[in-house]
Write a protein that holds these residues in place. Structure first.
Motif, PDB file in Angstrom:
ATOM      1  N   ARG A   9     -17.679  -5.577  12.096  1.00 19.99           N
ATOM      2  CA  ARG A   9     -16.475  -6.053  12.785  1.00 19.99           C
ATOM      3  C   ARG A   9     -15.616  -4.898  13.284  1.00 19.99           C
ATOM      4  O   ARG A   9     -14.904  -5.030  14.278  1.00 19.99           O
ATOM      5  CB  ARG A   9     -15.664  -6.966  11.864  1.00 19.99           C
ATOM      6  N   MET A  10     -15.688  -3.753  12.600  1.00 17.70           N
ATOM      7  CA  MET A  10     -14.905  -2.597  13.022  1.00 17.70           C
ATOM      8  C   MET A  10     -15.593  -1.864  14.165  1.00 17.70           C
ATOM      9  O   MET A  10     -14.947  -1.344  15.075  1.00 17.70           O
ATOM     10  CB  MET A  10     -14.686  -1.652  11.838  1.00 17.70           C
ATOM     11  N   GLY A  11     -16.916  -1.772  14.096  1.00 21.04           N
ATOM     12  CA  GLY A  11     -17.653  -1.077  15.147  1.00 21.04           C
ATOM     13  C   GLY A  11     -17.850   0.396  14.895  1.00 21.04           C
ATOM     14  O   GLY A  11     -18.465   1.090  15.713  1.00 21.04           O
ATOM     15  N   SER A  12     -17.345   0.925  13.773  1.00 21.14           N
ATOM     16  CA  SER A  12     -17.558   2.317  13.399  1.00 21.14           C
ATOM     17  C   SER A  12     -17.442   2.418  11.887  1.00 21.14           C
ATOM     18  O   SER A  12     -16.948   1.498  11.221  1.00 21.14           O
ATOM     19  CB  SER A  12     -16.544   3.243  14.085  1.00 21.14           C
ATOM     20  N   ALA A  86     -13.729   0.506 -12.618  1.00 20.04           N
ATOM     21  CA  ALA A  86     -13.024  -0.107 -11.496  1.00 20.04           C
ATOM     22  C   ALA A  86     -13.953  -0.091 -10.289  1.00 20.04           C
ATOM     23  O   ALA A  86     -14.653   0.895 -10.045  1.00 20.04           O
ATOM     24  CB  ALA A  86     -11.745   0.656 -11.190  1.00 20.04           C
ATOM     25  N   VAL A  87     -13.954  -1.182  -9.559  1.00 19.57           N
ATOM     26  CA  VAL A  87     -14.785  -1.318  -8.357  1.00 19.57           C
ATOM     27  C   VAL A  87     -13.854  -1.432  -7.159  1.00 19.57           C
ATOM     28  O   VAL A  87     -13.059  -2.371  -7.070  1.00 19.57           O
ATOM     29  CB  VAL A  87     -15.678  -2.574  -8.452  1.00 19.57           C
ATOM     30  N   LEU A  88     -13.945  -0.465  -6.251  1.00 17.53           N
ATOM     31  CA  LEU A  88     -13.063  -0.436  -5.089  1.00 17.53           C
ATOM     32  C   LEU A  88     -13.877  -0.248  -3.816  1.00 17.53           C
ATOM     33  O   LEU A  88     -14.723   0.643  -3.738  1.00 17.53           O
ATOM     34  CB  LEU A  88     -12.053   0.716  -5.200  1.00 17.53           C
ATOM     35  N   ALA A  89     -13.600  -1.081  -2.818  1.00 19.49           N
ATOM     36  CA  ALA A  89     -14.165  -0.846  -1.495  1.00 19.49           C
ATOM     37  C   ALA A  89     -13.453   0.349  -0.867  1.00 19.49           C
ATOM     38  O   ALA A  89     -12.329   0.699  -1.254  1.00 19.49           O
ATOM     39  CB  ALA A  89     -13.994  -2.081  -0.624  1.00 19.49           C
ATOM     40  N   ALA A  90     -14.090   0.954   0.118  1.00 26.10           N
ATOM     41  CA  ALA A  90     -13.517   2.140   0.761  1.00 26.10           C
ATOM     42  C   ALA A  90     -12.558   1.791   1.885  1.00 26.10           C
ATOM     43  O   ALA A  90     -12.159   2.667   2.650  1.00 26.10           O
ATOM     44  CB  ALA A  90     -14.629   3.032   1.297  1.00 26.10           C
ATOM     45  N   ASP A  91     -12.166   0.512   1.987  1.00 28.06           N
ATOM     46  CA  ASP A  91     -11.283   0.110   3.085  1.00 28.06           C
ATOM     47  C   ASP A  91      -9.963  -0.472   2.564  1.00 28.06           C
ATOM     48  O   ASP A  91      -9.404  -1.387   3.147  1.00 28.06           O
ATOM     49  CB  ASP A  91     -11.984  -0.903   3.998  1.00 28.06           C
ATOM     50  N   LEU A  92      -9.480   0.102   1.450  1.00 27.68           N
ATOM     51  CA  LEU A  92      -8.238  -0.373   0.823  1.00 27.68           C
ATOM     52  C   LEU A  92      -7.194   0.747   0.874  1.00 27.68           C
ATOM     53  O   LEU A  92      -6.948   1.424  -0.114  1.00 27.68           O
ATOM     54  CB  LEU A  92      -8.499  -0.767  -0.641  1.00 27.68           C
ATOM     55  N   PRO A  93      -6.544   0.957   2.012  1.00 24.01           N
ATOM     56  CA  PRO A  93      -5.707   2.141   2.175  1.00 24.01           C
ATOM     57  C   PRO A  93      -4.475   2.191   1.294  1.00 24.01           C
ATOM     58  O   PRO A  93      -3.896   3.264   1.112  1.00 24.01           O
ATOM     59  CB  PRO A  93      -5.305   2.091   3.655  1.00 24.01           C
ATOM     60  N   ASP A 178      -7.802  -4.723  14.628  1.00 24.82           N
ATOM     61  CA  ASP A 178      -6.429  -5.205  14.452  1.00 24.82           C
ATOM     62  C   ASP A 178      -5.913  -4.882  13.050  1.00 24.82           C
ATOM     63  O   ASP A 178      -4.749  -4.493  12.880  1.00 24.82           O
ATOM     64  CB  ASP A 178      -6.361  -6.722  14.685  1.00 24.82           C
ATOM     65  N   ASP A 179      -6.779  -5.048  12.031  1.00 26.05           N
ATOM     66  CA  ASP A 179      -6.397  -4.675  10.668  1.00 26.05           C
ATOM     67  C   ASP A 179      -6.046  -3.194  10.596  1.00 26.05           C
ATOM     68  O   ASP A 179      -5.082  -2.794   9.937  1.00 26.05           O
ATOM     69  CB  ASP A 179      -7.544  -4.944   9.689  1.00 26.05           C
ATOM     70  N   LEU A 180      -6.839  -2.382  11.276  1.00 29.58           N
ATOM     71  CA  LEU A 180      -6.610  -0.937  11.261  1.00 29.58           C
ATOM     72  C   LEU A 180      -5.269  -0.597  11.896  1.00 29.58           C
ATOM     73  O   LEU A 180      -4.508   0.232  11.372  1.00 29.58           O
ATOM     74  CB  LEU A 180      -7.745  -0.222  11.995  1.00 29.58           C
ATOM     75  N   ALA A 181      -4.950  -1.243  13.007  1.00 23.19           N
ATOM     76  CA  ALA A 181      -3.672  -0.994  13.670  1.00 23.19           C
ATOM     77  C   ALA A 181      -2.513  -1.376  12.760  1.00 23.19           C
ATOM     78  O   ALA A 181      -1.507  -0.642  12.670  1.00 23.19           O
ATOM     79  CB  ALA A 181      -3.611  -1.777  14.982  1.00 23.19           C
TER      80      ALA A 181
END
Length: 202
Positions: A9-12, A86-93, A178-181
């Motif tokens: 969904r992000m494309g990168s 702890a289990v963390l995804a790499a997309d939790l800023p 959009d999430d990134l923005a």
């Protein structure tokens, strides 16, 4: 931490995307604090000194990533094992060390939960912002067999679970442009707020 998602969904590749002047993967690793950290998946953007391992067959999803992590953690029979991970995804800023502390604290009583999962304001669980009792996770993966393509929901099915509220939305994830923005705006506004609060000198 899991960095091996396809980011369709992000494309990168999401872990290297910049939020607040730093890659997402580095921001999430901050939440480890002084705890040992292990990254499963591509190592782009991972700071030096952090251990990185790959799944046996890349692209198998988060459960396959967890299986690779548990295999790496338990490979040395002489090494002491943590009681929980702890289990963390790499997309939790915005996840913090304090929030990880809350997840791990939910597992301290052996008569209670074996899994602590963050839930958002609407009660939706984020299975990739969680903590597992390591013996339980290891046994569940053994029961599951082939982890490739399995879902986190299936992995957690039947496990004694404590849900940990997240009113500050620290476990907000970044899946789309959009999430990134929105995440970048939030980081920018937080930076401005901290700047305004900083003491001034004459």
């Amino acid at each position: 931490m899991l960095t091996g998602g396809a980011s369709r969904r992000m494309g990168s590749h999401k872990p290297v995307l910049d939020v607040g002047g730093r890659p997402l993967v580095a921001r999430v690793l901050d939440a480890a604090g002084d705890r040992p950290a292990l990254v499963v998946g591509p190592g782009q953007g991972v700071p030096e000194g952090v251990r990185v391992v790959m799944e046996r067959v890349p692209g198998g999803g988060p459960v396959a990533g967890l299986a690779a992590a548990v295999e790496a953690l338990t490979a040395d029979p002489q090494a002491p094992l943590p009681y929980a991970v702890a289990v963390l995804a790499a997309d939790l800023p915005f996840v913090t060390s304090a929030h990880v502390d809350r997840l791990l604290a939910a597992l301290h009583d052996p008569g209670e939960a074996d899994l602590a999962v963050t839930v958002d304001r609407d009660g939706r669980p984020n299975w990739l912002c969680a903590a597992w009792r390591l013996t339980t996770l290891r046994a569940r993966l053994d029961d599951l067999g082939d982890a490739y393509g399995s879902s986190m929901r299936r992995l957690a099915d039947g496990i004694r679970t404590q849900f940990v509220d997240d009113p500050a939305e620290l476990a907000l994830d970044v899946d789309t442009p959009d999430d990134l923005a929105r995440a970048r705006d939030r980081a920018r506004n937080r930076g401005r707020a901290l700047s305004d609060e900083a003491p001034t000198t004459d």
